[in-house]
Design an enzyme around this catalytic site. Structure first.
Site, PDB file in Angstrom:
ATOM      1  N   LYS A  22       0.904  -1.067   0.336  1.00 26.18           N
ATOM      2  CA  LYS A  22       0.094  -0.204  -0.149  1.00 26.18           C
ATOM      3  C   LYS A  22       1.205   1.298  -0.297  1.00 26.18           C
ATOM      4  O   LYS A  22       0.575   2.675  -0.320  1.00 26.18           O
ATOM      5  CB  LYS A  22      -0.641  -0.017   0.974  1.00 26.18           C
ATOM      6  CG  LYS A  22      -1.255   1.482   1.624  1.00 26.18           C
ATOM      7  CD  LYS A  22      -2.146   1.030   2.718  1.00 26.18           C
ATOM      8  CE  LYS A  22      -1.592   1.588   4.540  1.00 26.18           C
ATOM      9  NZ  LYS A  22      -1.602   3.014   3.879  1.00 26.18           N
ATOM     10  N   ASN A  23       1.985   1.271   0.912  1.00 24.55           N
ATOM     11  CA  ASN A  23       2.635   2.689   1.018  1.00 24.55           C
ATOM     12  C   ASN A  23       3.805   2.660  -0.132  1.00 24.55           C
ATOM     13  O   ASN A  23       4.762   3.447  -0.147  1.00 24.55           O
ATOM     14  CB  ASN A  23       3.636   2.410   2.420  1.00 24.55           C
ATOM     15  CG  ASN A  23       3.029   2.213   3.656  1.00 24.55           C
ATOM     16  OD1 ASN A  23       1.071   3.182   3.471  1.00 24.55           O
ATOM     17  ND2 ASN A  23       3.313   1.881   4.797  1.00 24.55           N
ATOM     18  N   ARG A  92      -3.799  10.753   4.246  1.00 20.92           N
ATOM     19  CA  ARG A  92      -2.666  11.211   3.958  1.00 20.92           C
ATOM     20  C   ARG A  92      -1.733  11.396   3.015  1.00 20.92           C
ATOM     21  O   ARG A  92      -1.382  12.010   2.493  1.00 20.92           O
ATOM     22  CB  ARG A  92      -2.088  11.191   5.365  1.00 20.92           C
ATOM     23  CG  ARG A  92      -0.607  11.743   5.656  1.00 20.92           C
ATOM     24  CD  ARG A  92      -0.220  11.709   7.083  1.00 20.92           C
ATOM     25  NE  ARG A  92       1.218  12.174   7.227  1.00 20.92           N
ATOM     26  CZ  ARG A  92       2.098  13.871   7.542  1.00 20.92           C
ATOM     27  NH1 ARG A  92       0.174  13.901   7.676  1.00 20.92           N
ATOM     28  NH2 ARG A  92       2.144  14.212   7.037  1.00 20.92           N
ATOM     29  N   ASP A 116      -3.237  12.420  12.397  1.00 20.45           N
ATOM     30  CA  ASP A 116      -4.176  11.188  12.265  1.00 20.45           C
ATOM     31  C   ASP A 116      -3.607  10.597  13.348  1.00 20.45           C
ATOM     32  O   ASP A 116      -3.302  11.002  14.367  1.00 20.45           O
ATOM     33  CB  ASP A 116      -2.361  10.263  11.725  1.00 20.45           C
ATOM     34  CG  ASP A 116      -3.233   8.883  10.522  1.00 20.45           C
ATOM     35  OD1 ASP A 116      -3.787   8.465  11.351  1.00 20.45           O
ATOM     36  OD2 ASP A 116      -3.160   9.541   9.109  1.00 20.45           O
ATOM     37  N   ASP A 304       5.148   0.391  11.564  1.00 22.42           N
ATOM     38  CA  ASP A 304       3.773   0.093  11.889  1.00 22.42           C
ATOM     39  C   ASP A 304       3.969  -1.538  12.262  1.00 22.42           C
ATOM     40  O   ASP A 304       3.091  -2.072  12.055  1.00 22.42           O
ATOM     41  CB  ASP A 304       3.463  -0.666  10.269  1.00 22.42           C
ATOM     42  CG  ASP A 304       3.247   1.339   9.435  1.00 22.42           C
ATOM     43  OD1 ASP A 304       2.881   2.274  10.353  1.00 22.42           O
ATOM     44  OD2 ASP A 304       3.067   1.548   8.279  1.00 22.42           O
TER      45      ASP A 304
END
Ligand code: UD1
Length: 430
Positions: A22-23, A92, A116, A304
């Protein structure tokens, strides 16, 4: 409202293949703005954030088609320069359109994404870097407005190796005039992935994967086809899951080298780790031993994976000191871990975790993507039923999480329960 119900205790065993990161994918989508024409991205995870980024790009004038793990972005010669708050607040990563828009159009107006749940997330390094390259940047009515006829190369020293700031400045620099040096740049594999795609597009970048990125600006870039790297955070989640549950999990789709520190910590905790070129196997045949862990920018242990580190420490034999160095709100989920019986005391950005042989199933709430996944894994180490609510968070980072857990033998199900009316809703304050 969807909940994930875990019937613990249970161990994870089997093989999984992780999807694209995803990142990385979200930033690669932003990079497509840099060249007019048709960019094709493959191995893109099927998650809501990708849909939101696609919508951001559409509003900027692109045609975006998503089919399975393939995203095709057709970027026009004339882009709009305006990214609205209604989308940016939901994602974001949409701030990553700032650099590409500014360098292509000379103007960008992007909503300030705000904070966040995992903590304050500043933009000062993004702004200072672009300003140093000649942009005039103002903040107005919740928007960041950046203007420049043409950005020029310069040397930028980042105060901290911020992933987002490195990516935004990098994407602005590839089409700036002259040479830009980013010192103390982020070294994350996702930054290297963007560098690989930009280089294929015709950009001139030296030092990808090191702390010094040197970018020689070019006038034009061409669209390319690019495959997104595998998701090291999902891979790390399975690695910790195997160690926490006394399991045996083989993960494919990510080089073991992306997770060197995490896998080394698991070895210290007593796991047997085998590494392959496209994955690894983690086996744990005893109760994990306590181990101290510290999150840091890559190649350190990823922030994470903090919830998984806390989860492992919660069932380990002994006392572990876990330190979070990247986000100030990461410990918010610790209240939920305490509901499962974990013995955790925090002091600033340190957590002292006294391991328990078993946790105790309870209703808990996912406070963010990674906390949600960590709580589900903790539920596997708990006696009885753990119900995790607010699972929409988990969906943002883990496509098919429940199906993958089940394929590893976990007694986990996803249920839709009706929203209960709040009996206190009509009580007036005071
Ligand atoms: C971070 C992680 C990244 C992860 C991503 C998704 C790090 C270093 N970064 O990237 O690995 O993939 O979350 O969860 O682990 N900051 C400022 N000013 C700025 C930019 C950042 O103060 O201009 C601060 C942030 O508040 C934060 C830290 O720097 O405390 C790291 O920020 P950054 O790396 O930019 O965050 P992400 O890009 O979201």
């Amino acid at each position: 409202m969807d909940v994930i119900r875990v019937n613990g205790p249970a161990r994870l065993a089997g093989e999984v293949t992780v999807v694209g990161a995803k990142n990385s994918a979200l930033k690669l989508m932003a990079a497509a703005l840099l060249a007019s024409g048709r960019t094709e991205l493959t191995n893109v995870p099927q998650i809501t954030d990708v849909m939101i980024m696609a919508e951001v790009l559409r509003r900027l004038g692109c045609d975006v088609e998503i089919s399975g793990d393939r995203v095709v972005i057709d970027t026009p010669v004339e882009l709009s320069g305006h990214a609205d708050y209604d989308l940016v607040r939901r994602l974001r990563a949409s701030i990553n359109v700032l650099g590409p828009l500014l360098t292509r159009r000379g103007y960008a107006k992007v909503a300030h994404p705000g904070g966040d749940v995992i903590g304050t997330r500043g933009l000062d390094m993004h702004v200072a870097g672009l300003a140093r390259m000649g942009a005039r940047i103002t903040g107005e009515h919740g928007y960041v407005i950046a203007e420049a006829e043409r950005l020029h190369g310069t040397t930028i020293w980042l105060d901290f190796p911020s992933v987002g700031a490195t990516e935004n400045i990098l994407m602005a620099a590839v089409r700036a005039k002259g040479t830009t040096v980013i010192d103390n740049a982020a070294r994350e594999p996702e930054v290297v992935d963007i560098c690989a795609m930009l280089t294929a597009m015709g950009a001139k970048i030296e030092g990808a994967g090191t702390s010094t990125l040197t970018i020689h600006g070019v006038d034009e870039l061409r669209p390319v086809s690019h495959r997104t790297i595998g998701d090291r955070i999902i891979a790390g989640t399975w690695a910790f899951g195997a160690a926490m549950t006394g399991g045996d999990v083989t993960v494919h789709g990510v080089p073991a080298g992306y997770l060197d520190v995490a896998l080394d910590k698991l070895t210290t905790a007593g796991a047997q780790v085998d590494r392959f070129s496209d994955g690894f196997r983690v086996r744990m045949s005893q109760r994990p031993r306590a181990v101290d862990m510290v999150t840091l920018p890559y190649p350190g242990l990823a922030t994470d994976l903090l919830p998984m580190a806390i989860g492992l420490a919660s069932v380990a034999d002994g006392v572990s000191l876990i330190t979070e160095n990247v986000f100030d709100g990461r410990f918010m989920f610790i209240n939920e871990m305490s509901r499962l019986g974990a013995d955790i005391r925090t002091d600033g950005h340190h957590a002292v975790v006294r391991g328990r042989e078993r946790l105790s199933g309870a209703p808990v709430r996912a406070t963010d993507i990674r906390a949600g996944a960590g709580l589900v894994l903790a539920g596997l180490c708990a006696d009885g039923v753990t119900e995790v609510t607010d699972v929409a968070h988990i969906d943002r980072g883990y496509p098919d999480f429940v199906a993958q857990l089940r394929s590893l033998g976990a007694p986990v199900e996803r249920l839709t329960v009706p929203d209960e009316p709040d009996p206190f809703a009509r009580l007036s304050p005071g």
